[in-house]
Design a protein around this motif. Structure first.
Motif, PDB file in Angstrom:
ATOM      1  N   SER A  39       0.837  -1.199   0.000  1.00 14.54           N
ATOM      2  CA  SER A  39       0.000   0.000   0.000  1.00 14.54           C
ATOM      3  C   SER A  39       0.871   1.247   0.000  1.00 14.54           C
ATOM      4  N   GLN A  40       1.924   1.243   0.838  1.00 12.71           N
ATOM      5  CA  GLN A  40       2.869   2.368   0.860  1.00 12.71           C
ATOM      6  C   GLN A  40       3.601   2.486  -0.484  1.00 12.71           C
ATOM      7  N   PHE A  41       3.949   1.335  -1.047  1.00 15.31           N
ATOM      8  CA  PHE A  41       4.681   1.306  -2.315  1.00 15.31           C
ATOM      9  C   PHE A  41       3.846   1.936  -3.427  1.00 15.31           C
ATOM     10  N   ILE A  42       2.570   1.576  -3.495  1.00 15.51           N
ATOM     11  CA  ILE A  42       1.675   2.142  -4.512  1.00 15.51           C
ATOM     12  C   ILE A  42       1.536   3.642  -4.321  1.00 15.51           C
ATOM     13  N   ASN A  43       1.382   4.081  -3.086  1.00 13.26           N
ATOM     14  CA  ASN A  43       1.256   5.514  -2.816  1.00 13.26           C
ATOM     15  C   ASN A  43       2.514   6.273  -3.239  1.00 13.26           C
ATOM     16  N   HIS A  44       3.676   5.684  -2.950  1.00 16.10           N
ATOM     17  CA  HIS A  44       4.936   6.319  -3.335  1.00 16.10           C
ATOM     18  C   HIS A  44       5.039   6.442  -4.848  1.00 16.10           C
ATOM     19  N   GLU A  45       4.725   5.369  -5.562  1.00 17.36           N
ATOM     20  CA  GLU A  45       4.842   5.395  -7.017  1.00 17.36           C
ATOM     21  C   GLU A  45       3.884   6.417  -7.622  1.00 17.36           C
ATOM     22  N   GLN A  46       2.688   6.557  -7.040  1.00 19.53           N
ATOM     23  CA  GLN A  46       1.752   7.553  -7.541  1.00 19.53           C
ATOM     24  C   GLN A  46       2.296   8.968  -7.333  1.00 19.53           C
ATOM     25  N   GLN A  47       2.947   9.214  -6.191  1.00 25.60           N
ATOM     26  CA  GLN A  47       3.554  10.527  -5.950  1.00 25.60           C
ATOM     27  C   GLN A  47       4.653  10.810  -6.979  1.00 25.60           C
ATOM     28  N   ARG A  48       5.464   9.796  -7.226  1.00 26.95           N
ATOM     29  CA  ARG A  48       6.566   9.964  -8.182  1.00 26.95           C
ATOM     30  C   ARG A  48       6.033  10.242  -9.584  1.00 26.95           C
ATOM     31  N   ILE A  49       5.057   9.454 -10.024  1.00 22.59           N
ATOM     32  CA  ILE A  49       4.506   9.629 -11.362  1.00 22.59           C
ATOM     33  C   ILE A  49       3.817  10.978 -11.503  1.00 22.59           C
ATOM     34  N   GLU A  50       3.166  11.416 -10.442  1.00 21.33           N
ATOM     35  CA  GLU A  50       2.498  12.717 -10.495  1.00 21.33           C
ATOM     36  C   GLU A  50       3.516  13.836 -10.716  1.00 21.33           C
ATOM     37  N   LYS A  51       4.727  13.686 -10.161  1.00 24.41           N
ATOM     38  CA  LYS A  51       5.761  14.703 -10.340  1.00 24.41           C
ATOM     39  C   LYS A  51       6.404  14.646 -11.728  1.00 24.41           C
ATOM     40  N   ILE A  52       6.339  13.487 -12.376  1.00 16.30           N
ATOM     41  CA  ILE A  52       7.008  13.329 -13.662  1.00 16.30           C
ATOM     42  C   ILE A  52       6.093  13.698 -14.829  1.00 16.30           C
ATOM     43  N   THR A  53       4.807  13.415 -14.720  1.00 22.31           N
ATOM     44  CA  THR A  53       3.890  13.707 -15.818  1.00 22.31           C
ATOM     45  C   THR A  53       3.779  15.214 -16.043  1.00 22.31           C
ATOM     46  N   TRP A  54       3.309  15.595 -17.245  1.00 21.42           N
ATOM     47  CA  TRP A  54       3.312  17.031 -17.576  1.00 21.42           C
ATOM     48  C   TRP A  54       2.175  17.472 -18.499  1.00 21.42           C
ATOM     49  N   ILE A  55       1.579  16.570 -19.261  1.00 22.29           N
ATOM     50  CA  ILE A  55       0.602  17.002 -20.263  1.00 22.29           C
ATOM     51  C   ILE A  55      -0.576  17.722 -19.621  1.00 22.29           C
ATOM     52  N   GLN A  56      -1.011  17.225 -18.466  1.00 24.38           N
ATOM     53  CA  GLN A  56      -2.177  17.830 -17.821  1.00 24.38           C
ATOM     54  C   GLN A  56      -1.894  19.244 -17.325  1.00 24.38           C
ATOM     55  N   GLN A  57      -0.606  19.647 -17.294  1.00 23.50           N
ATOM     56  CA  GLN A  57      -0.255  20.989 -16.818  1.00 23.50           C
ATOM     57  C   GLN A  57      -0.180  22.025 -17.943  1.00 23.50           C
ATOM     58  N   ILE A  58      -0.445  21.590 -19.179  1.00 25.96           N
ATOM     59  CA  ILE A  58      -0.361  22.492 -20.330  1.00 25.96           C
ATOM     60  C   ILE A  58      -1.745  23.022 -20.674  1.00 25.96           C
ATOM     61  N   ASP A  59      -1.819  24.289 -20.998  1.00 25.61           N
ATOM     62  CA  ASP A  59      -3.056  24.886 -21.482  1.00 25.61           C
ATOM     63  C   ASP A  59      -3.260  24.424 -22.919  1.00 25.61           C
ATOM     64  N   LEU A  60      -4.256  23.570 -23.139  1.00 26.56           N
ATOM     65  CA  LEU A  60      -4.467  22.987 -24.464  1.00 26.56           C
ATOM     66  C   LEU A  60      -4.866  24.034 -25.500  1.00 26.56           C
ATOM     67  N   ASN A  61      -5.304  25.201 -25.058  1.00 24.48           N
ATOM     68  CA  ASN A  61      -5.609  26.273 -26.007  1.00 24.48           C
ATOM     69  C   ASN A  61      -4.334  26.894 -26.566  1.00 24.48           C
ATOM     70  N   VAL A  62      -3.223  26.706 -25.856  1.00 21.71           N
ATOM     71  CA  VAL A  62      -1.936  27.241 -26.296  1.00 21.71           C
ATOM     72  C   VAL A  62      -1.130  26.176 -27.028  1.00 21.71           C
ATOM     73  N   LEU A  63      -1.120  24.978 -26.487  1.00 21.73           N
ATOM     74  CA  LEU A  63      -0.394  23.865 -27.089  1.00 21.73           C
ATOM     75  C   LEU A  63      -1.235  22.609 -26.922  1.00 21.73           C
ATOM     76  N   ASN A  64      -1.706  22.077 -28.021  1.00 20.49           N
ATOM     77  CA  ASN A  64      -2.611  20.932 -27.963  1.00 20.49           C
ATOM     78  C   ASN A  64      -1.829  19.625 -28.075  1.00 20.49           C
ATOM     79  N   VAL A  65      -1.535  19.018 -26.935  1.00 22.66           N
ATOM     80  CA  VAL A  65      -0.953  17.674 -26.893  1.00 22.66           C
ATOM     81  C   VAL A  65      -1.989  16.772 -26.242  1.00 22.66           C
TER      82      VAL A  65
END
Length: 724
Positions: free
Chosen positions: A449-475
């Motif tokens: 359970s701790q391992f899954i939570n840790h991996e989710q924290q790590r992945i959340e820090k690495i991902t980026w598409i959701q942080q882009i304004d799609l009206n400016v750059l559509n990925v």
């Protein structure tokens, strides 16, 4: 569109073909395209420090195609996450380039795709390396400036046997501080010996025993040897001696880090947030983007950490690739052989229930249509790596964070590890009831359970598409993935042009040998310290370098002058060819320096008069292959034909320390007329100082230390033909 491989070789030279890079990739078990080591989806490939250490330390990651930088994230330091008692740090730095491929058959049709460079090195780590090298406090890698003898370990039986390491050999210092030395004597003189590892062997250029010396040196590759550093008498500075022996190999800050803003002269935002520049930054194929970044990761739920330096490379598009693009990826072959598969609904987990992976199998192995087990599926992918390179798949991106989808994928992957661990523990009990009554089920539940939570924290820090304004750059969150190295097959063969010198670079030095990186550029103002304009581009060329006809043309003029030396002028008058060459000129941005600027296109340029291409300071003229006699006025030459050898004719009587080809483009060749001249940068895809590799800069620096004489070349060219 120009393309380049994402890394170069250890000595800074480019790989000849993709097969050499594939040999490197075969040296690692993870980071493969489509399927990861963890039995899940992987949309790109990895290069790490185990197979390309130089891309961590001194040779950069390179842009894979001409394009523009449209998004990035850069932090001064790496983010961290905590798991139990363990802290791991990893790079989430990236840059995203956008590329446009023109349909060669339709001017109004093009295809847009992206290349992603993820896990780049932090700014602080790059700057720390630069600072350490400048202060000479820590030097990890050096390049020999001269031939130098190496020996076996001091005190050993083989110590007296010398092996000459050629100039330009690259060595790793076992102790970067150079404080750890071993003393021994050679002919009664005591020396300090420094332990190094040979990571690249230079080419021996002497005449005596050349083959024997080179073979002996080659055998030292990846071996540890000792270099003698003499003990100095009073008044001798050891550092000066060291600097004469070798140069440190270190990093440079990527140019795009300081090319932000409307004037391309501002630093980027390095606060760890995703940025979309207001104005995209133009990037050339092969341009320096950064270095392999640190990546620590949990190997298992017990908290064991592994570390590597890596870059994740990915090529993708929002749109399904059209046939003309697939043909380009196959090097122009009509039968391109690509399998295009829509896996939009895939969870990313490799299991028989995931139809996406089975669809790929059926696409590349049509002889086997039976049901397969999970282990058989994994075995198949391990054997099918090369065939997967021909698969283009639409799949949810790894870089888009959506908690419920992420949970499905990573929970399933982690549960596989949990299942293996539990089965191992069960083997110690005689019954399932005995195992369930033990403390292990509750312990395993807590740990994973701790391992899954840790991996989710790590992945959340690495991902980026959701942080882009799609009206400016559509990925989009679901994109079409392409094996990254396949874009190196795109041929830039449509342009009617051959570079006048292979691998053209502007000169970095005055005739006197002093450094001046702008002196060879074009313009009335570029040499304002001197009277007169510089009406061409000075392309670095050692004496005797092949000089090529850049287009199909006719020789209009040859002559010798005291200032220009031996020269040839080519003329193109065919209106269709002139228009084609003009239309295909490069998107060149003239250099604006702090106190001077390049020129562009003269006010009297008129392509109705045709185009002229002038080559100056030549050593000799080549023979006409049809007559066997030297080329002369009126002879026809073809694009890519060798027409001359470069030289230093026309330079001062006492010679020059900056041998080069002076190259001019005009619509009417007049020696002192700037108004009909065109900046050759619109035609020659040359490297300015900032685009040159460390080894290329060093090459020019080494050449600048010699004065080359030869005022008239082999002999004066006959004055024939006409100006204009």
């Amino acid at each position: 569109m120009k393309t380049a491989f994402p890394i170069c070789q250890v000595d800074g030279s480019q790989f000849n073909d993709v097969s050499a890079l594939k040999v490197l990739l075969n040296g690692q078990t993870s980071g493969r395209y489509i399927i990861s080591k963890g039995r899940g989806w992987h949309g790109g490939i990895h290069f790490n420090n185990r197979i390309a250490f130089w891309a961590q330390h001194f040779q950069p990651v390179q842009a894979m195609a001409d394009g523009e930088l449209v998004a990035y994230r850069m932090a001064e330091e790496y983010p961290t996450t905590q798991y139990q008692e363990t802290t791991s740090s990893y790079s989430n730095n990236f840059c995203l380039l956008r590329h446009t491929f023109q349909n060669p058959d339709k001017e109004d049709e093009s295809y847009t795709f992206y290349s992603l460079y993820m896990h780049l090195q932090s700014q602080k780590e790059i700057q720390d390396s630069i600072t350490a090298a400048e202060s000479a406090s820590q030097i990890s890698y050096i390049r020999l400036k001269k031939n130098w003898n190496s020996r076996s370990e001091p005190g050993s039986a083989d110590f007296d046997k010398k092996v000459l390491l050629p100039k330009d050999s690259i060595l790793k210092l076992i102790d970067p501080s150079r404080a750890t030395v071993t003393k021994d004597k050679i002919r009664n003189t005591e020396y300090d010996f420094l332990k190094v590892k040979v990571v690249c062997v230079g080419q021996y250029v002497g005449n005596k025993d050349k083959v024997k010396i080179q073979n002996e040196a080659d055998q030292k590759l990846n071996q540890e040897v000792w270099l003698a550093i003499k003990q100095y008498g009073e008044g001798t500075n050891p550092e000066e001696f060291w600097n004469n022996l070798a140069e440190p190999l270190t990093k440079q800050m990527p140019p795009w880090h300081t090319q932000n803003g409307p004037e391309n002269n501002l630093p980027i935002v390095a606060d760890g947030t995703v940025q979309v520049p207001e104005l995209p930054m133009n990037i050339k194929a092969g341009e320096h983007l950064g270095y392999l970044g640190k990546y620590e990761y949990l190997k298992n739920a017990q908290g064991n950490i592994d570390q590597e330096y890596r870059v994740h490379l990915e090529v993708f598009s929002n749109d399904r690739p059209p046939e003309y693009f697939l043909k380009a990826l196959a090097g122009g072959q009509e039968e391109h052989g690509f399998q295009v598969i829509d896996g939009s609904s895939s969870t990313g987990v490799m299991e028989p229930a995931n139809t996406f992976f089975n669809d790929i199998r059926r696409a590349i192995d049509t002889d086997n249509d039976g049901q397969i087990s999970e282990n058989e599926l994994v075995a198949f992918y391990q054997a099918a790596t090369n065939r997967l390179e021909k698969v283009i798949a639409k799949h949810p991106s790894e870089w888009y964070f959506k908690e419920d989808e992420l949970a499905i994928k990573y929970k399933k992957l982690i549960e596989k590890g949990r299942e293996i661990q539990e089965n191992k523990l069960r083997s110690y009990y005689q019954s399932e009831e005995g195992y369930q009554n033990s403390p292990y089920p509750e312990m395993i539940e807590s740990i994973y359970s701790q391992f899954i939570n840790h991996e989710q924290q790590r992945i959340e820090k690495i991902t980026w598409i959701q942080q882009i304004d799609l009206n400016v750059l559509n990925v989009e969150s679901r994109v079409w993935h392409i094996w990254p190295l396949s874009i190196s097959n795109i041929k830039d063969g449509e342009r009617h042009w051959h570079e006048p010198i292979l691998n053209p670079m502007s000169t970095n030095h005055y005739q006197s040998g002093g450094k001046c990186i702008y002196w060879g550029l074009f313009g009335d103002d570029i040499r304002k310290e001197r009277a007169g304009a510089h009406r061409g581009l000075d392309i670095f060329a050692e004496v005797g370098t092949n000089v090529y006809a850049c287009v199909d043309a006719e020789i209009q003029h040859t002559r010798h002058s005291n200032s220009n030396g031996n020269l040839i002028v080519l003329r193109v008058t065919d209106k269709k060819l002139v228009q084609r060459i003009w239309n295909e000129r490069l998107d060149y941005k003239v250099h604006e320096l702090s106190d001077r600027s390049e020129g562009a296109i003269g006010k009297d340029v008129n392509i109705d008069n045709g185009l002229r291409f002038a080559y100056m300071h030549l050593k000799s003229i080549e023979n006409n292959p049809e007559t066997g006699m030297p080329l002369k006025v009126g002879d026809k030459v073809t694009k890519g034909q060798i027409i001359a050898k470069s030289g230093v004719s026309g330079t001062k009587l006492d010679g020059t320390c900056a041998p080069h080809l002076h190259f001019e483009v005009s619509t009417r060749h007049q020696y002192f007329d700037s108004h009909t001249k065109i900046n050759p940068g619109y035609f020659v895809d040359f490297k300015y100082y900032e685009q040159q590799s460390d080894s290329e800069k060093k090459w020019q620096l080494d050449v600048s230390k010699t004065r080359y004489k030869g005022h008239i070349g082999d002999k004066k060219f006959p004055e024939d033909g006409f100006n204009g």
